[in-house]
Design a protein around this motif. Structure first.
Motif, short mmCIF file in Angstrom:
data_model
loop_
_atom_site.label_atom_id
_atom_site.label_comp_id
_atom_site.label_asym_id
_atom_site.label_seq_id
_atom_site.Cartn_x
_atom_site.Cartn_y
_atom_site.Cartn_z
N ASP A 75 79.48 -86.09 25.88
CA ASP A 75 78.24 -86.55 25.27
C ASP A 75 77.88 -87.89 25.89
O ASP A 75 78.76 -88.76 26.05
N ILE A 76 76.62 -88.07 26.26
CA ILE A 76 76.21 -89.33 26.88
C ILE A 76 74.91 -89.82 26.26
O ILE A 76 74.18 -89.09 25.61
N GLY A 77 74.64 -91.10 26.49
CA GLY A 77 73.35 -91.69 26.23
C GLY A 77 72.73 -92.11 27.54
O GLY A 77 73.36 -92.00 28.60
N ALA A 78 71.50 -92.61 27.50
CA ALA A 78 70.83 -93.01 28.73
C ALA A 78 69.92 -94.20 28.46
O ALA A 78 69.23 -94.25 27.44
N VAL A 79 69.93 -95.15 29.40
CA VAL A 79 68.98 -96.25 29.39
C VAL A 79 68.09 -96.08 30.61
O VAL A 79 68.57 -95.95 31.74
N TRP A 80 66.79 -96.06 30.37
CA TRP A 80 65.78 -95.73 31.38
C TRP A 80 64.95 -96.98 31.67
O TRP A 80 64.04 -97.32 30.93
N PHE A 81 65.30 -97.71 32.73
CA PHE A 81 64.55 -98.89 33.13
C PHE A 81 63.42 -98.44 34.05
O PHE A 81 63.64 -98.11 35.22
N ASP A 82 62.18 -98.44 33.55
CA ASP A 82 61.10 -97.80 34.27
C ASP A 82 59.76 -98.26 33.71
O ASP A 82 59.64 -98.50 32.51
N ALA A 83 58.76 -98.34 34.59
CA ALA A 83 57.40 -98.59 34.12
C ALA A 83 56.83 -97.37 33.41
O ALA A 83 55.92 -97.49 32.59
N HIS A 84 57.37 -96.19 33.75
CA HIS A 84 56.85 -94.92 33.24
C HIS A 84 57.90 -94.27 32.34
O HIS A 84 59.10 -94.47 32.51
N SER A 85 57.42 -93.43 31.42
CA SER A 85 58.36 -92.80 30.48
C SER A 85 58.96 -91.51 31.02
O SER A 85 60.01 -91.07 30.55
N ASP A 86 58.31 -90.86 31.98
CA ASP A 86 58.85 -89.66 32.63
C ASP A 86 59.14 -88.53 31.66
O ASP A 86 60.10 -87.78 31.82
N VAL A 87 58.27 -88.38 30.65
CA VAL A 87 58.42 -87.27 29.72
C VAL A 87 57.20 -86.33 29.76
O VAL A 87 56.89 -85.65 28.78
N ASN A 88 56.52 -86.31 30.89
CA ASN A 88 55.53 -85.27 31.09
C ASN A 88 56.24 -83.93 31.32
O ASN A 88 57.42 -83.90 31.68
N THR A 89 55.52 -82.85 31.13
CA THR A 89 56.01 -81.50 31.41
C THR A 89 54.96 -80.80 32.27
O THR A 89 53.84 -81.33 32.44
#
Length: 300
Positions: free
Chosen positions: A116-130
């Protein structure tokens, strides 16, 4: 723990060409020397083979015609997942060099295969488009949605990371989010911090909270650093620059906090370096510095 450096010269998920040269640019900027200087043993795994865009049809996918080069992205990310999982099985720490951000699908799948993991997303964009919501069809705007099985990605097992839970995902430094993404974030259990949060609270407070979320009750965390997280004045060589990002010093402070959770760090990736758009390899050099900070470099 030995650093296993894996290059993924992928540009199929992005609009602009050139990001496929990112891994070479980061290596040329002195990554190996930087790792040696902080006493981290490293092993170079080379680059994965990635198809050339000119040889493929971007709309060949029968299941998601609005996700360009999706079969090719699947093939590359499936191989990357195996490389990342193999590095972890050998007791190493995968350091993945992009390439566009679509490669995160593979990194997350490999990092979460046995834990099981978590994630930290350092980004200008959320990247949750489909594929249903993307305005561009570019998969580099979809990797987090894919990993979490959102929308059409619920039916693409190769892209899903079942051991990654929304409640352990923190997005840091957002400033360019599409309307459907905004709704998706609000309806999810993810935690999102905009640049306004960083302005109000400071990057240290926000990053510490994000790291706590990503490591809460799991076996480790993945850290994804998109270089467009930084302001373009510091990182000009990215495909999708957005003004108003973090400063040079704020970025280093955040990565130093990542290093403080070294026992929880399961994988690290640095993406979206585009040498064609860069100035004197400035962005690649900064990417190298930030990777070193995340892996333990200190002033004193």
């Amino acid at each position: 723990m030995t650093i296993r450096t894996i290059g993924v010269p992928m540009d199929l998920g992005a609009d602009r060409r050139g990001v496929d040269m990112g891994p070479s640019a980061i290596r040329y900027a002195g990554l190996s020397t930087a790792l040696d200087d902080i006493g981290r043993p490293s092993r170079e795994a080379g680059d994965l083979t990635v198809p050339h865009a000119e040889e493929r049809d971007p709309n060949a996918s029968a299941t998601a015609t609005n996700a360009k080069y999706l079969p090719e992205v699947e093939a590359v990310c499936t191989r990357l997942a195996d490389e990342v999982a193999g590095a972890l099985d050998d007791g190493g720490l995968p350091l993945v060099l992009g390439g566009d951000h679509s490669i995160a699908i593979g990194t997350l799948a490999g990092a979460s295969r046995e834990s099981d993991i978590g994630a930290v997303w350092f980004d200008a964009h959320s990247d949750v488009n489909t594929p249903e919501t993307t305005p561009s069809g570019n998969v580099h705007g979809m990797p987090l949605a894919a990993a979490l099985g959102m929308g059409e990605f619920a039916d693409t097992p190769w892209a899903n990371s079942p051991n990654l839970s929304e409640k352990n995902v923190a997005l840091v430094g957002l400033r360019s989010v599409d309307d459907p993404e905004r709704e998706r974030i609000r309806d999810s259990d993810m935690t999102a911090y905009t640049m306004s949060d960083i302005d109000e609270r400071g990057v240290v407070d926000v990053t510490e909270e994000a790291l706590a979320i990503a490591t809460d009750g799991v076996g480790g965390m993945h850290v994804s650093l998109d270089m467009d997280w930084l302001d373009p004045s510091h990182a000009p060589g990215v495909g999708t620059p957005v003004r108003g990002g973090v400063t040079y010093r704020e970025a280093h402070s955040a990565m130093e906090l990542v290093a403080g959770h070294d026992d929880a760090l399961r994988s690290l990736e640095v993406v979206e370096v585009n040498p064609i758009l860069d100035s004197h390899n400035e962005t690649a050099e900064l990417a190298t510095e930030l990777a070193a900070s995340a892996l333990g470099k200190r002033v004193l």
